[in-house]
Design a protein around this motif. Structure first.
Motif, PDB file in Angstrom:
ATOM      1  N   LEU A  32       0.787  -1.131  -0.179  1.00 60.15           N
ATOM      2  CA  LEU A  32      -0.007  -0.106   0.151  1.00 60.15           C
ATOM      3  C   LEU A  32       0.835   1.309   0.071  1.00 60.15           C
ATOM      4  O   LEU A  32       1.533   1.730   0.962  1.00 60.15           O
ATOM      5  CB  LEU A  32      -0.674   0.024   1.119  1.00 60.15           C
ATOM      6  CG  LEU A  32      -1.670  -1.094   1.188  1.00 60.15           C
ATOM      7  CD1 LEU A  32      -2.629  -1.223   2.604  1.00 60.15           C
ATOM      8  CD2 LEU A  32      -2.982  -1.392   0.314  1.00 60.15           C
ATOM      9  N   TYR A  33       1.007   1.994  -1.206  1.00 66.56           N
ATOM     10  CA  TYR A  33       1.904   2.884  -1.331  1.00 66.56           C
ATOM     11  C   TYR A  33       1.133   4.554  -1.074  1.00 66.56           C
ATOM     12  O   TYR A  33       1.872   5.488  -0.573  1.00 66.56           O
ATOM     13  CB  TYR A  33       2.541   3.194  -2.677  1.00 66.56           C
ATOM     14  CG  TYR A  33       3.298   1.682  -2.923  1.00 66.56           C
ATOM     15  CD1 TYR A  33       4.553   1.821  -2.545  1.00 66.56           C
ATOM     16  CD2 TYR A  33       3.116   1.121  -3.706  1.00 66.56           C
ATOM     17  CE1 TYR A  33       5.552   0.931  -2.702  1.00 66.56           C
ATOM     18  CE2 TYR A  33       3.689  -0.104  -4.159  1.00 66.56           C
ATOM     19  CZ  TYR A  33       4.991   0.059  -3.609  1.00 66.56           C
ATOM     20  OH  TYR A  33       5.866  -1.319  -3.675  1.00 66.56           O
ATOM     21  N   ASP A  34      -0.021   4.349  -1.203  1.00 61.86           N
ATOM     22  CA  ASP A  34      -0.638   5.817  -1.245  1.00 61.86           C
ATOM     23  C   ASP A  34      -2.408   5.331  -0.823  1.00 61.86           C
ATOM     24  O   ASP A  34      -2.725   4.160  -1.381  1.00 61.86           O
ATOM     25  CB  ASP A  34      -0.479   6.636  -2.153  1.00 61.86           C
ATOM     26  CG  ASP A  34      -1.002   7.919  -1.924  1.00 61.86           C
ATOM     27  OD1 ASP A  34      -1.342   8.453  -0.677  1.00 61.86           O
ATOM     28  OD2 ASP A  34      -0.477   9.086  -2.724  1.00 61.86           O
ATOM     29  N   GLU A  35      -3.354   6.158  -0.714  1.00 60.90           N
ATOM     30  CA  GLU A  35      -4.471   5.777  -0.698  1.00 60.90           C
ATOM     31  C   GLU A  35      -5.283   5.408  -1.962  1.00 60.90           C
ATOM     32  O   GLU A  35      -6.167   4.398  -1.751  1.00 60.90           O
ATOM     33  CB  GLU A  35      -5.415   6.884  -0.254  1.00 60.90           C
ATOM     34  CG  GLU A  35      -5.625   8.160  -1.110  1.00 60.90           C
ATOM     35  CD  GLU A  35      -6.444   9.177  -0.244  1.00 60.90           C
ATOM     36  OE1 GLU A  35      -7.260   9.539  -0.925  1.00 60.90           O
ATOM     37  OE2 GLU A  35      -6.166   9.476   0.726  1.00 60.90           O
ATOM     38  N   ASP A  36      -4.441   5.617  -3.064  1.00 62.84           N
ATOM     39  CA  ASP A  36      -4.866   5.032  -4.382  1.00 62.84           C
ATOM     40  C   ASP A  36      -3.842   4.413  -5.190  1.00 62.84           C
ATOM     41  O   ASP A  36      -4.089   4.277  -6.340  1.00 62.84           O
ATOM     42  CB  ASP A  36      -5.675   6.208  -5.109  1.00 62.84           C
ATOM     43  CG  ASP A  36      -4.581   7.468  -5.698  1.00 62.84           C
ATOM     44  OD1 ASP A  36      -3.477   7.352  -4.964  1.00 62.84           O
ATOM     45  OD2 ASP A  36      -4.947   8.056  -6.180  1.00 62.84           O
ATOM     46  N   ILE A  37      -2.962   3.924  -4.522  1.00 64.92           N
ATOM     47  CA  ILE A  37      -1.540   3.226  -5.091  1.00 64.92           C
ATOM     48  C   ILE A  37      -1.515   1.971  -4.455  1.00 64.92           C
ATOM     49  O   ILE A  37      -0.857   1.873  -3.269  1.00 64.92           O
ATOM     50  CB  ILE A  37      -0.450   4.346  -5.211  1.00 64.92           C
ATOM     51  CG1 ILE A  37      -0.769   5.344  -5.989  1.00 64.92           C
ATOM     52  CG2 ILE A  37       0.690   3.229  -6.065  1.00 64.92           C
ATOM     53  CD1 ILE A  37       0.262   6.299  -6.155  1.00 64.92           C
ATOM     54  N   ILE A  38      -1.790   0.966  -5.087  1.00 61.79           N
ATOM     55  CA  ILE A  38      -1.386  -0.449  -4.425  1.00 61.79           C
ATOM     56  C   ILE A  38      -0.551  -1.194  -5.558  1.00 61.79           C
ATOM     57  O   ILE A  38      -0.673  -1.208  -6.618  1.00 61.79           O
ATOM     58  CB  ILE A  38      -2.388  -1.219  -3.900  1.00 61.79           C
ATOM     59  CG1 ILE A  38      -3.762  -1.518  -5.065  1.00 61.79           C
ATOM     60  CG2 ILE A  38      -3.469  -0.569  -2.808  1.00 61.79           C
ATOM     61  CD1 ILE A  38      -4.631  -2.795  -4.823  1.00 61.79           C
ATOM     62  N   ARG A  39      -0.009  -2.323  -4.817  1.00 63.08           N
ATOM     63  CA  ARG A  39       0.616  -3.279  -5.737  1.00 63.08           C
ATOM     64  C   ARG A  39       0.552  -4.694  -5.111  1.00 63.08           C
ATOM     65  O   ARG A  39       0.766  -4.871  -4.091  1.00 63.08           O
ATOM     66  CB  ARG A  39       2.193  -2.982  -5.803  1.00 63.08           C
ATOM     67  CG  ARG A  39       2.754  -3.945  -6.736  1.00 63.08           C
ATOM     68  CD  ARG A  39       4.518  -3.547  -7.180  1.00 63.08           C
ATOM     69  NE  ARG A  39       4.156  -2.387  -8.127  1.00 63.08           N
ATOM     70  CZ  ARG A  39       4.920  -1.612  -8.134  1.00 63.08           C
ATOM     71  NH1 ARG A  39       6.064  -1.305  -7.585  1.00 63.08           N
ATOM     72  NH2 ARG A  39       5.045  -0.424  -9.203  1.00 63.08           N
ATOM     73  N   PHE A  40      -0.004  -5.560  -6.025  1.00 66.80           N
ATOM     74  CA  PHE A  40      -0.458  -7.007  -5.672  1.00 66.80           C
ATOM     75  C   PHE A  40       0.319  -7.955  -6.266  1.00 66.80           C
ATOM     76  O   PHE A  40       0.386  -7.863  -7.470  1.00 66.80           O
ATOM     77  CB  PHE A  40      -1.876  -7.092  -5.728  1.00 66.80           C
ATOM     78  CG  PHE A  40      -2.286  -8.416  -5.354  1.00 66.80           C
ATOM     79  CD1 PHE A  40      -2.511  -8.801  -4.114  1.00 66.80           C
ATOM     80  CD2 PHE A  40      -2.457  -9.615  -6.499  1.00 66.80           C
ATOM     81  CE1 PHE A  40      -2.944 -10.326  -3.532  1.00 66.80           C
ATOM     82  CE2 PHE A  40      -2.877 -10.845  -5.819  1.00 66.80           C
ATOM     83  CZ  PHE A  40      -3.053 -11.178  -4.693  1.00 66.80           C
ATOM     84  N   TYR A  41       1.439  -8.630  -5.716  1.00 64.64           N
ATOM     85  CA  TYR A  41       2.157  -9.756  -6.177  1.00 64.64           C
ATOM     86  C   TYR A  41       1.606 -10.994  -5.825  1.00 64.64           C
ATOM     87  O   TYR A  41       1.349 -11.347  -4.798  1.00 64.64           O
ATOM     88  CB  TYR A  41       3.608  -9.637  -5.676  1.00 64.64           C
ATOM     89  CG  TYR A  41       4.211  -8.434  -6.325  1.00 64.64           C
ATOM     90  CD1 TYR A  41       4.984  -8.470  -7.380  1.00 64.64           C
ATOM     91  CD2 TYR A  41       4.696  -7.400  -5.311  1.00 64.64           C
ATOM     92  CE1 TYR A  41       5.543  -7.241  -7.646  1.00 64.64           C
ATOM     93  CE2 TYR A  41       5.509  -6.261  -5.642  1.00 64.64           C
ATOM     94  CZ  TYR A  41       5.984  -6.092  -6.973  1.00 64.64           C
ATOM     95  OH  TYR A  41       6.545  -5.148  -7.494  1.00 64.64           O
ATOM     96  N   LEU A  42       1.417 -11.933  -6.805  1.00 65.29           N
ATOM     97  CA  LEU A  42       1.066 -13.173  -6.889  1.00 65.29           C
ATOM     98  C   LEU A  42       1.893 -14.375  -7.370  1.00 65.29           C
ATOM     99  O   LEU A  42       2.178 -14.140  -8.518  1.00 65.29           O
ATOM    100  CB  LEU A  42      -0.390 -13.299  -7.188  1.00 65.29           C
ATOM    101  CG  LEU A  42      -0.835 -14.939  -7.197  1.00 65.29           C
ATOM    102  CD1 LEU A  42      -1.400 -15.107  -5.597  1.00 65.29           C
ATOM    103  CD2 LEU A  42      -2.201 -14.698  -7.953  1.00 65.29           C
ATOM    104  N   ASP A  43       2.568 -15.209  -6.595  1.00 66.88           N
ATOM    105  CA  ASP A  43       3.643 -15.884  -7.223  1.00 66.88           C
ATOM    106  C   ASP A  43       3.453 -17.311  -6.688  1.00 66.88           C
ATOM    107  O   ASP A  43       3.480 -17.613  -5.358  1.00 66.88           O
ATOM    108  CB  ASP A  43       5.094 -15.445  -6.922  1.00 66.88           C
ATOM    109  CG  ASP A  43       6.166 -16.287  -7.534  1.00 66.88           C
ATOM    110  OD1 ASP A  43       5.917 -17.315  -8.172  1.00 66.88           O
ATOM    111  OD2 ASP A  43       7.196 -15.610  -7.707  1.00 66.88           O
TER     112      ASP A  43
END
Length: 57
Positions: A32-43
């Protein structure tokens, strides 16, 4: 390649991200980088490379 994400077993807060484990032992990370910036990694192997840095505009 189809990846089946079943029900979530655990979510653990780590240093800078959340570690998500599904009932079929599939692992993911949520940043969770900012209220409207996320990154989801699935491996499927659980081999997460180093976090990619976000440039501040």
């Amino acid at each position: 390649m189809e990846i089946n994400t079943e029900k979530i077993r655990t979510i653990e807060k780590s240093n800078g991200f959340f570690e998500i484990t599904y009932e079929n032992d599939l692992g993911a990370r949520l940043y969770l980088y900012d209220e409207d910036i996320i990154r989801f990694y699935l491996d499927p192997k659980g081999d997460f490379s180093e976090e990619v840095k976000v440039n501040d505009p």
